[in-house]
Design a protein around this motif. Sequence first.
Motif, PDB file in Angstrom:
ATOM      1  N   ASN A  28      -9.029  -0.689  -1.580  1.00 15.80           N
ATOM      2  CA  ASN A  28      -8.620   0.714  -1.751  1.00 15.80           C
ATOM      3  C   ASN A  28      -9.745   1.675  -1.397  1.00 15.80           C
ATOM      4  OD1 ASN A  28      -5.741   1.221  -3.153  1.00 15.80           O
ATOM      5  ND2 ASN A  28      -6.526  -0.789  -3.676  1.00 15.80           N
ATOM      6  N   GLY A  78      -2.376   4.955  -3.695  1.00 16.26           N
ATOM      7  CA  GLY A  78      -3.079   3.683  -3.913  1.00 16.26           C
ATOM      8  C   GLY A  78      -2.260   2.479  -3.488  1.00 16.26           C
ATOM      9  N   SER A  90       0.853  -1.196   0.000  1.00 18.00           N
ATOM     10  CA  SER A  90       0.000   0.000   0.000  1.00 18.00           C
ATOM     11  C   SER A  90       0.882   1.236   0.000  1.00 18.00           C
ATOM     12  CB  SER A  90      -0.954  -0.026   1.183  1.00 18.00           C
ATOM     13  OG  SER A  90      -0.251   0.131   2.390  1.00 18.00           O
ATOM     14  N   GLY A 131      -0.315   4.732   0.493  1.00 21.96           N
ATOM     15  CA  GLY A 131      -1.040   5.936   0.923  1.00 21.96           C
ATOM     16  C   GLY A 131      -1.892   6.514  -0.193  1.00 21.96           C
TER      17      GLY A 131
END
Length: 311
Positions: free
Chosen positions: A279, A228, A223, A225
């Motif tokens: 997401n 995405g 991940s 931030g």
Amino acid sequence: MILTVTMNPSIDTRYQLDKLIIDDVNRVTPEKTAGGKGLNVSRVLLQLGDDVLATGLLGGHMGAYMAELMDADGVKNDFVPIAGETRICLNILHEGNQTELLESGPQIAPAELEAFTAKFAELAAKADVVTLSGSLPRGVDAGYYAELVKIAEEAGAKVLLDTSGASLEAALESDAKPELVKPNLTEINGLLGTSFTTDDVDALHETLAADDRFAGIPWVVVSMGAAGSVGFHEGRAFRAKTPAIAAVNATGSGDSTIAGFAHAIAAGADDVTVLKTANTCGKLNAMDPKTGHLVMDRWDEVYNSVVVTEL
Ligand code: ADP
């Protein structure tokens, strides 16, 4: 049922101040929540409508209070009692800053850990998906998550592992493989000894594909931030992006992402749906001032804005 594990929970106390005055009295109104990464996962799963049970270790008066807070939130819980006192973590929001005071938490005795292992085996046998989140408490060996992965996977549950440092390394070295690991970019760089940025997706892909420690783990997600995430599943590689937003409070976005993965994987969703769901959860958490809480009324808008492309 989805089982969430929080081995070192905390009573999170948040103070909102206009200004923090050092060396003087500050009068505050506290807001207290049952904290710990697994509990953020639990609350988000409740918002998603899943049947969720939270487990871990709880002790003393603070532990009893913590159970009350979980009950008040409607989080079903079955924790193992320990002699040590559950910790308190303080979060002071002031002048755009976030100052945190985090207790290390109690030392766990070998017999307490054995009792937890037995409880975990019993609960994991009833779960479709198990999430293991956060650091391990004092007295627990870094290899313990690997042990839990083995127990749960042998019982037929899929394990989503969200940890870092020594406990992630130990789990990667183990023969028992979780269904998913989700380091963030900083954590994966720490593990690989690299300094990849959000622009280095291809190099990251190549490095992970060549690293035997990740072989046999169906889902490897990094991940990133606001940028995405990148997800690898059974030989396929995906990039998930959403339009960037100024986060209201991105704390707990990783935990919300794990809740999204648990929800979609438990439902048997396809790869693109799994990544879009995860997401969406991360972003909806970043849009909400509360940690581990989604702005559900913007679900459709955000879900439709997540673009997943195969690399
Ligand atoms: P962690 O909390 O584990 O560090 P991240 O910060 O990478 O996790 O966030 C997890 C996910 O949450 C990201 O992959 C992304 O989908 C979403 N997210 C986090 N912050 C933002 C943001 N500012 N804008 C859009 N999405 C975000």
